[in-house]
Design an enzyme around this catalytic site. Structure first.
Site, PDB file in Angstrom:
ATOM      1  N   CYS A 120      48.140  30.172  30.277  1.00 18.81           N
ATOM      2  CA  CYS A 120      47.078  29.167  30.410  1.00 18.81           C
ATOM      3  C   CYS A 120      46.129  29.305  29.231  1.00 18.81           C
ATOM      4  O   CYS A 120      46.296  30.169  28.377  1.00 18.81           O
ATOM      5  CB  CYS A 120      46.331  29.327  31.730  1.00 18.81           C
ATOM      6  SG  CYS A 120      45.375  27.859  32.178  1.00 18.81           S
ATOM      7  N   CYS A 130      41.479  24.308  30.856  1.00 17.94           N
ATOM      8  CA  CYS A 130      42.859  24.812  30.797  1.00 17.94           C
ATOM      9  C   CYS A 130      43.740  24.046  29.821  1.00 17.94           C
ATOM     10  O   CYS A 130      44.954  23.917  30.034  1.00 17.94           O
ATOM     11  CB  CYS A 130      43.473  24.798  32.186  1.00 17.94           C
ATOM     12  SG  CYS A 130      42.603  25.879  33.339  1.00 17.94           S
ATOM     13  N   LYS A 195      47.867  24.800  43.363  1.00 17.65           N
ATOM     14  CA  LYS A 195      46.649  25.503  42.975  1.00 17.65           C
ATOM     15  C   LYS A 195      45.479  24.561  43.203  1.00 17.65           C
ATOM     16  O   LYS A 195      45.432  23.462  42.650  1.00 17.65           O
ATOM     17  CB  LYS A 195      46.725  25.910  41.504  1.00 17.65           C
ATOM     18  CG  LYS A 195      45.471  26.572  40.981  1.00 17.65           C
ATOM     19  CD  LYS A 195      45.654  27.027  39.553  1.00 17.65           C
ATOM     20  CE  LYS A 195      44.420  27.689  39.011  1.00 17.65           C
ATOM     21  NZ  LYS A 195      44.625  28.145  37.624  1.00 17.65           N
ATOM     22  N   ARG A 217      37.294  21.262  37.475  1.00 20.04           N
ATOM     23  CA  ARG A 217      38.751  21.199  37.299  1.00 20.04           C
ATOM     24  C   ARG A 217      39.432  20.277  38.294  1.00 20.04           C
ATOM     25  O   ARG A 217      40.636  20.334  38.485  1.00 20.04           O
ATOM     26  CB  ARG A 217      39.314  22.611  37.410  1.00 20.04           C
ATOM     27  CG  ARG A 217      38.829  23.457  36.260  1.00 20.04           C
ATOM     28  CD  ARG A 217      39.067  24.909  36.494  1.00 20.04           C
ATOM     29  NE  ARG A 217      38.287  25.623  35.499  1.00 20.04           N
ATOM     30  CZ  ARG A 217      38.746  26.609  34.762  1.00 20.04           C
ATOM     31  NH1 ARG A 217      39.956  27.047  34.932  1.00 20.04           N
ATOM     32  NH2 ARG A 217      37.981  27.168  33.868  1.00 20.04           N
ATOM     33  N   GLU A 233      53.902  18.680  45.269  1.00 21.67           N
ATOM     34  CA  GLU A 233      53.774  19.509  44.063  1.00 21.67           C
ATOM     35  C   GLU A 233      54.877  20.573  43.987  1.00 21.67           C
ATOM     36  O   GLU A 233      55.496  20.778  42.949  1.00 21.67           O
ATOM     37  CB  GLU A 233      52.403  20.201  44.034  1.00 21.67           C
ATOM     38  CG  GLU A 233      51.262  19.312  43.570  1.00 21.67           C
ATOM     39  CD  GLU A 233      51.247  19.126  42.055  1.00 21.67           C
ATOM     40  OE1 GLU A 233      52.157  19.599  41.362  1.00 21.67           O
ATOM     41  OE2 GLU A 233      50.286  18.491  41.569  1.00 21.67           O
ATOM     42  N   LYS A 248      47.698  28.987  45.847  1.00 27.60           N
ATOM     43  CA  LYS A 248      46.487  29.681  45.415  1.00 27.60           C
ATOM     44  C   LYS A 248      45.267  28.827  45.704  1.00 27.60           C
ATOM     45  O   LYS A 248      45.299  27.645  45.376  1.00 27.60           O
ATOM     46  CB  LYS A 248      46.612  29.953  43.907  1.00 27.60           C
ATOM     47  CG  LYS A 248      45.414  30.604  43.292  1.00 27.60           C
ATOM     48  CD  LYS A 248      45.599  30.733  41.804  1.00 27.60           C
ATOM     49  CE  LYS A 248      44.243  31.117  41.241  1.00 27.60           C
ATOM     50  NZ  LYS A 248      44.189  30.966  39.829  1.00 27.60           N
ATOM     51  N   SER A 274      39.963  36.182  43.455  1.00 27.92           N
ATOM     52  CA  SER A 274      38.778  37.005  43.218  1.00 27.92           C
ATOM     53  C   SER A 274      37.702  36.840  44.286  1.00 27.92           C
ATOM     54  O   SER A 274      37.122  37.825  44.745  1.00 27.92           O
ATOM     55  CB  SER A 274      38.210  36.680  41.831  1.00 27.92           C
ATOM     56  OG  SER A 274      37.935  35.292  41.719  1.00 27.92           O
ATOM     57  N   TYR A 313      43.985  42.005  43.940  1.00 30.75           N
ATOM     58  CA  TYR A 313      43.203  43.092  43.342  1.00 30.75           C
ATOM     59  C   TYR A 313      43.196  44.318  44.257  1.00 30.75           C
ATOM     60  O   TYR A 313      42.806  45.392  43.846  1.00 30.75           O
ATOM     61  CB  TYR A 313      41.773  42.602  43.058  1.00 30.75           C
ATOM     62  CG  TYR A 313      41.775  41.333  42.231  1.00 30.75           C
ATOM     63  CD1 TYR A 313      42.040  41.381  40.863  1.00 30.75           C
ATOM     64  CD2 TYR A 313      41.596  40.076  42.817  1.00 30.75           C
ATOM     65  CE1 TYR A 313      42.103  40.221  40.102  1.00 30.75           C
ATOM     66  CE2 TYR A 313      41.662  38.903  42.069  1.00 30.75           C
ATOM     67  CZ  TYR A 313      41.918  38.988  40.714  1.00 30.75           C
ATOM     68  OH  TYR A 313      41.999  37.836  39.969  1.00 30.75           O
TER      69      TYR A 313
HETATM   70  C1  PBG Z   1      43.768  30.232  35.162  1.00 32.43           C
HETATM   71  C2  PBG Z   1      43.555  31.143  36.314  1.00 32.43           C
HETATM   72  C3  PBG Z   1      42.433  31.239  37.149  1.00 32.43           C
HETATM   73  C4  PBG Z   1      42.714  32.243  38.078  1.00 32.43           C
HETATM   74  C5  PBG Z   1      43.978  32.741  37.783  1.00 32.43           C
HETATM   75  N1  PBG Z   1      44.486  32.023  36.711  1.00 32.43           N
HETATM   76  C6  PBG Z   1      41.119  30.545  37.049  1.00 32.43           C
HETATM   77  C7  PBG Z   1      41.024  29.108  37.354  1.00 32.43           C
HETATM   78  O1  PBG Z   1      42.021  28.409  37.469  1.00 32.43           O
HETATM   79  O2  PBG Z   1      39.914  28.602  37.453  1.00 32.43           O
HETATM   80  C8  PBG Z   1      41.814  32.676  39.206  1.00 32.43           C
HETATM   81  C9  PBG Z   1      42.195  33.964  39.855  1.00 32.43           C
HETATM   82  C10 PBG Z   1      41.159  34.541  40.747  1.00 32.43           C
HETATM   83  O3  PBG Z   1      40.126  33.907  41.077  1.00 32.43           O
HETATM   84  O4  PBG Z   1      41.341  35.689  41.149  1.00 32.43           O
HETATM   85  N2  PBG Z   1      44.121  30.944  33.996  1.00 32.43           N
END
Ligand code: PBG
Length: 325
Positions: A120, A130, A195, A217, A233, A248, A274, A313
């Site tokens: 990405c 992105c 996603k 986004r 998708e 995700k 996260s 994590y």
């Molecule tokens: C994009 C990407 C993101 C995350 C993983 N890959 C950020 C986004 O799409 O905004 C988020 C992962 C997380 O929050 O732990 N490279």
């Protein structure tokens, strides 16, 4: 059979009975550990919004990878946090870039460990989006051109799995073709297929050093309200040659994981993101929940929903908890 003939509690009476009828088992084999790679040497800089996680230099990333391997975790996924950014994120396809270097170093130290690379641009662009921005929006097809470059650079560095995460239309087919043309037909693609435009990525912004100058986004990531669309998708990505399908985030989308499980016979990955990690850590720090039980219950729920693997994590601490039994 009804009460009092049938009593579901009979099979819950002892731990050994409960073990016999347990439907879902979480193992270190299920985990992928995310690593944030920064420039320098001997760097291990804690990420305040992700307690217990750190940004690490290449040498320290190797140490993390070795620890994962010794804990029985089969894979890591790398994110680069470069000091060089530009409008299109060209550092993402630099053969001497951070994740490329880290991949070579980790594969040398741990040849058996699977190294996945997030393909990405958001960590590499000055605006934090992105892809290539045209008139205030990410241009799909211009971004694909660059995505092909990223995938090839990552494959040349020795990545075992390429994981395009930008939610561009046609991105899986594009990456597949780019890889095949250069003889990388053996490299699988893990597609971030469903996603969502989620607030639960909040702490990732600090971890990955992604700027966000303007906008949001929602014009490329999915609307959190949509479930049927996730099936469209993942079906598209499966048709374009995805080897692993990702949903995700995980926790607010367990229903999506379960639906995808019913519809698609490809392996499913779920990203325990996260914000999900940060919420658990914050509640545990306040003694509002039992940390260890919350970690294992969370991971079990994601597997029970239908995920085959979990990007998390918690991977290292969960592997330690499971080893203790
Ligand atoms: C994009 C990407 C993101 C995350 C993983 N890959 C950020 C986004 O799409 O905004 C988020 C992962 C997380 O929050 O732990 N490279």
């Amino acid at each position: 059979m009804q009460f009092p003939e049938y009593r579901p509690r009979r099979m819950r009476r002892t731990e050994s009975l409960r073990r016999l009828v347990r439907e879902t088992v979480v193992r270190p084999d299920d985990f992928v550990f995310p690593i944030f790679v920064v420039p320098g040497k001997g760097v291990r800089k804690p990420i305040s919004s992700l307690p217990g996680q750190a940004q690490v230099s290449v040498d320290e990333a190797v140490a993390d990878a070795k620890e994962c391997e010794s804990l029985g975790i089969p894979a890591v996924i790398l994110f680069g946090v470069p000091d060089k950014k530009d409008a299109v994120g060209s550092e993402a396809w630099n053969d001497e870039g951070l994740v490329q270097k880290a991949t070579r170093a980790i594969k040398q130290a741990c040849p058996e460990l699977t190294v996945m690379l997030d393909a990405c641009f958001d960590e590499y662009t000055t605006h934090g989006h992105c892809g290539v921005v045209v008139d205030g929006d990410v241009d799909n097809d211009a971004t694909l051109e660059n995505l092909g470059r990223v995938a090839l650079s990552q494959a040349r560095a020795g990545a075992d799995v390429i994981a395009p995460s930008g939610m561009m239309d046609g991105f899986v087919g594009w990456v597949r073709e780019s890889l095949d043309e250069e003889g990388f037909e053996q490299i699988p693609i893990m597609a971030y297929s469903a996603k969502y435009a989620s607030c639960f990525y909040g702490p990732f912004r600090e971890a990955a050093g992604t700027a966000s100058d303007f906008g949001h986004r929602k014009a490329y990531q999915m609307d959190p309200a949509n479930g049927h669309e996730a099936i469209r998708e993942v079906t598209l990505d499966a048709g374009e040659g995805a080897d692993i399908i990702m949903v995700k985030p995980a926790l607010a989308y367990l229903d999506v994981i379960a639906r995808v499980r019913d519809e698609i016979d490809l392996p499913i990955a779920a990203y325990n993101v996260s914000g999900e990690y940060a919420m658990l850590k914050a509640a545990a720090a306040n003694n509002w929940i039992d940390h260890d039980r919350a970690v294992l219950e969370t991971l079990t729920s994601i597997k029970r929903a239908g995920a085959d693997m979990i990007l998390t994590y918690h991977a290292k601490e969960a592997a330690k908890l499971l080893r203790r039994g």
